[in-house]
Design a protein around this motif. Structure first.
Motif, PDB file in Angstrom:
ATOM      1  N   THR A  10      47.275  36.763  42.988  1.00  0.00           N
ATOM      2  CA  THR A  10      46.295  37.138  42.065  1.00  0.00           C
ATOM      3  C   THR A  10      47.069  38.519  41.663  1.00  0.00           C
ATOM      4  O   THR A  10      47.575  39.254  42.497  1.00  0.00           O
ATOM      5  N   GLU A  11      46.967  38.980  40.123  1.00  0.00           N
ATOM      6  CA  GLU A  11      47.496  40.081  39.913  1.00  0.00           C
ATOM      7  C   GLU A  11      46.440  40.794  38.951  1.00  0.00           C
ATOM      8  O   GLU A  11      45.807  40.016  38.158  1.00  0.00           O
ATOM      9  N   GLN A  12      46.237  42.043  39.169  1.00  0.00           N
ATOM     10  CA  GLN A  12      45.640  42.824  38.228  1.00  0.00           C
ATOM     11  C   GLN A  12      46.331  44.038  37.601  1.00  0.00           C
ATOM     12  O   GLN A  12      47.202  44.890  38.221  1.00  0.00           O
TER      13      GLN A  12
ATOM     14  N   VAL B   7      46.148  47.723  36.368  1.00  0.00           N
ATOM     15  CA  VAL B   7      45.213  48.673  36.845  1.00  0.00           C
ATOM     16  C   VAL B   7      45.720  49.904  35.991  1.00  0.00           C
ATOM     17  O   VAL B   7      46.636  50.242  35.961  1.00  0.00           O
TER      18      VAL B   7
ATOM     19  N   ALA C 292      40.636  47.282  35.218  1.00  0.00           N
ATOM     20  CA  ALA C 292      41.585  46.460  36.058  1.00  0.00           C
ATOM     21  C   ALA C 292      41.080  45.290  35.280  1.00  0.00           C
ATOM     22  O   ALA C 292      40.035  44.747  34.964  1.00  0.00           O
ATOM     23  N   TYR C 293      42.385  44.498  34.885  1.00  0.00           N
ATOM     24  CA  TYR C 293      42.203  43.322  34.194  1.00  0.00           C
ATOM     25  C   TYR C 293      43.167  42.277  34.864  1.00  0.00           C
ATOM     26  O   TYR C 293      44.307  42.493  35.265  1.00  0.00           O
ATOM     27  N   LEU C 294      42.343  41.233  35.198  1.00  0.00           N
ATOM     28  CA  LEU C 294      43.129  39.829  36.141  1.00  0.00           C
ATOM     29  C   LEU C 294      43.957  39.341  34.818  1.00  0.00           C
ATOM     30  O   LEU C 294      43.829  38.990  33.801  1.00  0.00           O
TER      31      LEU C 294
ATOM     32  N   GLU D 142      49.481  43.102  42.936  1.00  0.00           N
ATOM     33  CA  GLU D 142      49.863  41.812  43.375  1.00  0.00           C
ATOM     34  C   GLU D 142      49.305  41.393  44.620  1.00  0.00           C
ATOM     35  O   GLU D 142      49.601  42.310  45.653  1.00  0.00           O
TER      36      GLU D 142
ATOM     37  N   ALA E  43      35.785  43.039  43.758  1.00  0.00           N
ATOM     38  CA  ALA E  43      36.936  42.663  42.501  1.00  0.00           C
ATOM     39  C   ALA E  43      36.469  42.497  41.301  1.00  0.00           C
ATOM     40  O   ALA E  43      35.474  41.801  41.120  1.00  0.00           O
TER      41      ALA E  43
ATOM     42  N   ASP F  73      36.054  40.559  37.944  1.00  0.00           N
ATOM     43  CA  ASP F  73      36.046  39.259  37.205  1.00  0.00           C
ATOM     44  C   ASP F  73      36.532  39.453  35.808  1.00  0.00           C
ATOM     45  O   ASP F  73      35.628  39.297  34.958  1.00  0.00           O
TER      46      ASP F  73
ATOM     47  N   SER G 251      37.854  41.646  34.346  1.00  0.00           N
ATOM     48  CA  SER G 251      38.019  43.014  34.077  1.00  0.00           C
ATOM     49  C   SER G 251      36.897  44.056  34.665  1.00  0.00           C
ATOM     50  O   SER G 251      35.718  43.663  34.623  1.00  0.00           O
ATOM     51  N   THR G 252      37.260  45.184  35.100  1.00  0.00           N
ATOM     52  CA  THR G 252      36.046  46.139  35.475  1.00  0.00           C
ATOM     53  C   THR G 252      36.546  47.451  35.156  1.00  0.00           C
ATOM     54  O   THR G 252      37.743  47.643  35.202  1.00  0.00           O
TER      55      THR G 252
END
Length: 619
Positions: free
Chosen positions: A193-195, A197, A236-238, A266, A408, A410, A412-413
């Motif tokens: 998984t990658e975000q 930020v 934060a965007y997945l 990551e 986390a 989902d 984006s947050t």
């Protein structure tokens, strides 16, 4: 004390002599020549474009240009750590103000500040000093300074966890915001998984666009435009939600309305096996001549098998890139010395044949490219191991209760200073319980009365009843008892990003001597890479404000490893002469489960600025 080492010639390189001399430097005052009229400009140049003479150094170190002056303010942004389900990552931020030995204006003024705006915490520290760590609950933070402490200001974020599901180490220097950034890291596959930020430290909303490229060229991105990051907030965007399944991704972040910082978080897992985490900063803007500083060598990261990969990205045009390895023995040529990168694509180069030494990489291209390199250490075995643990999920020399679980995003947050998105998580209950409260609630003689049935129920088990016989005995439950659990051996990963050769100081803070994992020290080393023979000075600042200066003679196309002295809180590396340098910090540790690795390219520190040119008004 002094030491000399003669390095033998390597493949394609000439012998290089590394001479290091460590001295404790006294305070150095800059000489200022004050002249009249036109001589005032000369005075500013002589003061601000040179760094003062250090013991054993060369006078007239490289400056940035005629008329340059020290920066009068600086602000560096640390990204925080968006949490995952059940994850208990401990995050510390440290800052430091450059000492006078670097040529900065130390020992005057108001110093600098570390602040976590979303959490309302802050630490002030003096010019030429380094504070204790600022513990944060995962939110972003800043290091800021005025005229006295801005030149040479450094800060870094350390993220560490031993808990299954988020195990790993990441060391991330804090950076100045920008409007365009390129992030390289991550990849497809189950368990990865990658975000992305993004932090907006400004007072106005900023609109962000995210573009993704990969091995097959530009990817179709869903929802990557018009993303609003709130003022003094973060998002934060997945990556999988933006562009799923992209091989060897590179993300271009473009901001409108103000500068931001961007990082790629990551995480890698395979079933229940942790394979590492890292928080990757932006690589250098695309250029024709870049250096990727060294990753930790084969002596770091335990005994698991290693893989070393270079990722290249040509954002605009097809590129032909020439590779050269910079090692302690001189230049080496990879098996694939020339790589073609299609326009808008990425290409990965396996460097396994070079992974027998510490090495940096020089990249020369016919059109602008950027890059990053990744080291991955595999688990030592597939067989489970039995380890002793407590209910405390964090790992550090600090208070275990500082480890926090966050939710986390989902897709984006977004968070802002008055929002709770990064901390109001139902998973918070999964963190270690407050055993003091648990023990005292059920103590029968706490207030001289017998517990009510509900309270008595909390002591129903024999073990609990035994520990609640007296208040003193109840208090002993505050320390979690070790217990055994069966886990699978873990792996680890680390990225370093490409940079241009710096002709002004680079630097970062250090995690401190007391950083341990499972009671074992985490070791640190500094790797300095050059293309042209030059000299460099390494300035170490201790927690007690003692300054140590180390001098390096660096041969052509070499990388030199420097041990971090005990008690060091921050480090700066500055070139002496006209040739530039690149540097990276390495952290490594190990416990019964596997290795911990951290690596980071040292960014150029805030230093000088060109004065605004004032032209006479035309009639």
């Amino acid at each position: 004390m002094s030491a000399e080492e003669q390095a033998p010639a390597g493949d394609g390189g000439s012998p290089g002599t590394v001479r290091s001399r460590r001295v404790v430097a006294g305070r150095v005052r800059l000489a200022v020549a004050v002249l009249l009229g036109g001589g005032l400009l000369w005075a500013a140049t002589a003061t601000d474009s040179t760094w003062g003479a250090l013991p054993g150094s060369l006078d007239g170190a490289a400056g940035t240009g005629s008329g340059a002056s020290f920066v009068r303010s600086a602000s560096l942004v640390c990204p925080g750590w968006p949490g995952g389900d059940g994850e208990a990552q401990q995050v510390q931020v440290r800052g430091a103000s450059a000492p006078a030995e670097l040529g900065a204006r130390a020992d005057v003024g108001d110093g600098a500040t570390l602040e976590a705006p979303e959490e309302g915490s802050a630490i002030r520290f003096p010019s030429g000093g380094a504070p204790d760590a600022l513990e944060v609950d995962g939110g972003w933070s800043t290091a800021a300074a005025g005229p006295d402490a801005a030149p040479g200001l450094v800060a870094a974020q350390l993220s560490l966890s031993a808990q299954q599901g988020g195990r790993g180490l990441a060391h991330t220097p804090c950076r100045a915001p920008a409007e365009v950034m390129h992030l390289l890291g991550g990849g497809p596959g189950a368990g990865r998984t990658e975000q992305v930020v993004v932090v907006n430290p400004g007072a106005d909303p900023v609109t962000v666009t995210l573009e993704v490229s990969g091995a097959d060229g530009p990817a179709e991105v869903s929802g990557g435009t018009g993303l609003v990051v709130p003022p003094r907030g973060s998002a934060a965007y997945l990556l999988d939600a933006l562009a799923p399944g992209v091989e060897a991704p590179a993300v271009t972040v473009t901001a409108e309305g103000g500068p931001v910082t961007a990082h790629l978080l990551e995480r890698q897992r395979q079933g229940s096996v942790d394979l590492g985490v890292d928080l990757v900063p932006a690589a250098a803007l695309p250029g024709l001549d870049l250096v990727v500083p060294a990753l930790p060598g084969p002596d770091h990261g335990g005994s698991g098998s290693r893989s070393l990969v270079l990722r290249l990205h040509a954002p605009a045009e097809e590129a032909v890139v020439e590779l050269r390895a910079l090692t302690p023995r001189g230049a080496r040529t990879p098996e694939e010395p020339v790589v073609r990168v299609p326009a808008g694509s990425t290409v990965e180069v396996d460097l396994e044949e070079l992974d027998d030494d510490v090495l940096g990489l020089r990249l020369r291209s016919d059109v602008p490219v950027t890059a990053a390199a990744r080291l991955r250490v595999e688990p030592t075995s597939d067989d489970p191991v039995v380890v002793e643990t407590t209910d405390d999920p964090g790992v550090s020399s600090s208070d275990p209760d500082d480890a926090v679980t966050t939710a986390a995003p989902d897709g984006s947050t977004t968070t802002s200073p008055d929002g709770d998105a990064t901390s109001a998580s139902p998973d918070d209950e999964a963190t270690a319980p407050d055993l003091d409260e648990a023990g005292t609630t059920a103590a029968p003689d706490e207030d001289g009365t017998t517990p009510v049935p509900d309270e008595a129920a909390t002591t129903a088990t024999p073990d609990q009843a035994a520990t609640t016989a007296t208040p003193d005995q109840a208090a002993t439950t505050a320390d979690p008892e070790p217990r055994q659990r069966v886990v699978r051996p873990a792996g680890e990963l680390a990225w370093v990003t490409a940079t241009t050769l710096a002709r002004s100081p680079v630097g970062t803070t250090l995690p401190g001597d007391d950083l341990t994992v499972d009671g074992r020290a985490v070791t640190a080393s500094l790797a300095v890479s050059v293309v042209d023979a030059t000299q460099a000075q390494v300035v170490w600042l201790g927690q007690d404000r003692e300054v140590t200066v180390e001098e390096l003679d660096l041969a052509n196309d070499t990388t030199v490893l420097v041990d971090v002295p005990a008690g060091a809180a921050a480090v700066w590396v500055r070139p002496v002469g006209v040739a530039g340098i690149a540097a990276a910090l390495h952290l490594s540790g190990v416990d019964d489960v596997g290795p911990y690795l951290g690596a980071a390219t040292l960014p150029v520190v805030p230093w000088t600025r060109e004065p605004t040119q004032v032209l006479p008004a035309l009639p």
